[in-house]
Design an enzyme around this catalytic site. Structure first.
Site, mmCIF file in Angstrom:
data_model
loop_
_atom_site.group_PDB
_atom_site.id
_atom_site.type_symbol
_atom_site.label_atom_id
_atom_site.label_comp_id
_atom_site.label_asym_id
_atom_site.label_seq_id
_atom_site.Cartn_x
_atom_site.Cartn_y
_atom_site.Cartn_z
ATOM 1 N N ARG A 1 0.815 -1.226 0.000
ATOM 2 C CA ARG A 1 0.000 0.000 0.000
ATOM 3 C C ARG A 1 0.847 1.274 0.000
ATOM 4 N NH1 ARG A 1 -2.091 -3.783 -0.956
ATOM 5 N NH2 ARG A 1 -3.943 -4.769 -0.115
ATOM 6 N N SER B 1 -11.165 -1.228 3.442
ATOM 7 C CA SER B 1 -10.385 -1.393 4.673
ATOM 8 C C SER B 1 -9.947 -0.029 5.194
ATOM 9 C CB SER B 1 -9.144 -2.249 4.414
ATOM 10 O OG SER B 1 -9.522 -3.528 3.972
ATOM 11 N N GLU C 1 -5.370 3.504 6.425
ATOM 12 C CA GLU C 1 -5.135 3.278 5.001
ATOM 13 C C GLU C 1 -5.843 4.368 4.198
ATOM 14 O OE1 GLU C 1 -6.407 -0.139 1.857
ATOM 15 O OE2 GLU C 1 -5.160 -0.811 3.524
#
Length: 299
Positions: free
Chosen positions: A172, A221, A291
């Site tokens: 990520r 998420s 995130e």
């Protein structure tokens, strides 16, 4: 002429004022953007970048808004959407897609063309540009696995091409591209059996429906996966499944998601994020890392 009128004159119907960001994020929440534009050509990007730079106006970039929480107070300056840049071409074992194309559409076309390597990314609700920017992934596959290069324009309006091997990237994250706007990306895939690939795609889509709260607006998420663990497990074991603030709650179906189940404000969602982080730290001693990206001012 003030900068808003300049943009309206240049972009016409592709320039909107006081545009609710709730129309452009998957949380379906967020205050108004002062100006919202859809640049599509190099000339249009150069124009808006130069205007923002010379007049010192904040400029933000959005694809599908599937990883962003916008403050209820809204956003000053200009928000540029890539959504009208959505062409995809299959050329032999390559797929080239503009930044505003749906990543899921690229996965679908790859499978149908018998090209392997992106089928497990099926169902990710973001754009190609967003997926490249954060190296989005799922089910053990990442955007950068098959990425070959991507075309960008820098904030000075200069075009360029970045090769995967020139960049540092990981889970990520992609380093050194925060001052670039991604215009398109090219993926090099391996030959595969299209019926098998479509079957894998179908399985992945089914798993998403089974495990994720797709019936409510969310942004996927909320937290990054802590090393050697899962954010959802830590949240679950802290007894937070179903915890609500206003119209936002930790999903009962998947504790890693916060859902907008009843007209949640962005502040409801942010407050719930903060509570989850605090309670997980108290219970497990783990600091969960967001995130998702926060835009605008939150108290």
């Amino acid at each position: 002429m003030d900068y808003k009128q300049e943009l309206k004159t240049f972009f016409g119907e592709n320039c909107l004022f006081n545009e609710p960001m709730s129309n452009h994020t998957t949380y379906r929440a967020g205050g108004p953007a002062e100006v919202y534009v859809y640049p599509q050509t190099h000339e249009e990007w150069s124009f808006v970048l130069k205007l923002a730079r010379t007049a010192n106006i904040p400029l933000r970039l959005i694809g599908f808004g599937s990883n962003i929480l916008v403050s209820g107070k809204g956003l000053g300056g200009i928000v540029c959407s890539t959504k009208k840049m959505n062409n995809i071409r299959v050329e032999g074992d390559h797929i080239r897609a503009e930044a505003g194309a749906a990543l899921d559409k690229v996965c679908e076309l790859a499978c149908k063309a018998g090209l392997a390597g992106m089928e497990k990314l099926s169902g990710i609700p973001g754009s190609v540009g967003g997926a490249v920017y954060m190296n989005a992934g799922a089910f053990g596959q990442e955007t950068f696995d098959c990425l070959e290069y991507f075309d960008v324009i820098d904030l000075e309006g200069r075009p360029g091409t970045l090769l995967k091997e020139e960049l540092k990237f990981g889970y990520r994250r992609v380093e050194g591209i925060s001052n670039c706007i991604i215009l398109s990306a090219a993926f090099k895939l391996a030959p595969g059996e299209f019926t098998q690939l479509l079957e894998t795609r179908h399985t992945i889509q089914h798993k998403r429906i089974e495990k994720q709260p797709l019936e409510y607006p969310s942004a996927g998420s909320v937290f990054k996966r802590p090393e050697g663990d899962y954010a959802s497990r830590l949240i679950d074991e802290a007894g937070l499944r179903g915890l609500a603030v206003g119209g936002a709650k930790v999903s009962e179906k998947h504790a890693g998601f916060i859902v907008n189940f009843n007209h949640a404000t962005p502040e409801d969602i942010k407050s719930l994020m903060d509570q989850v982080r605090q309670k997980v730290k108290e219970k497990h001693g783990v600091e969960l890392e967001l995130e998702q990206i926060l835009w605008g001012k939150f108290d």
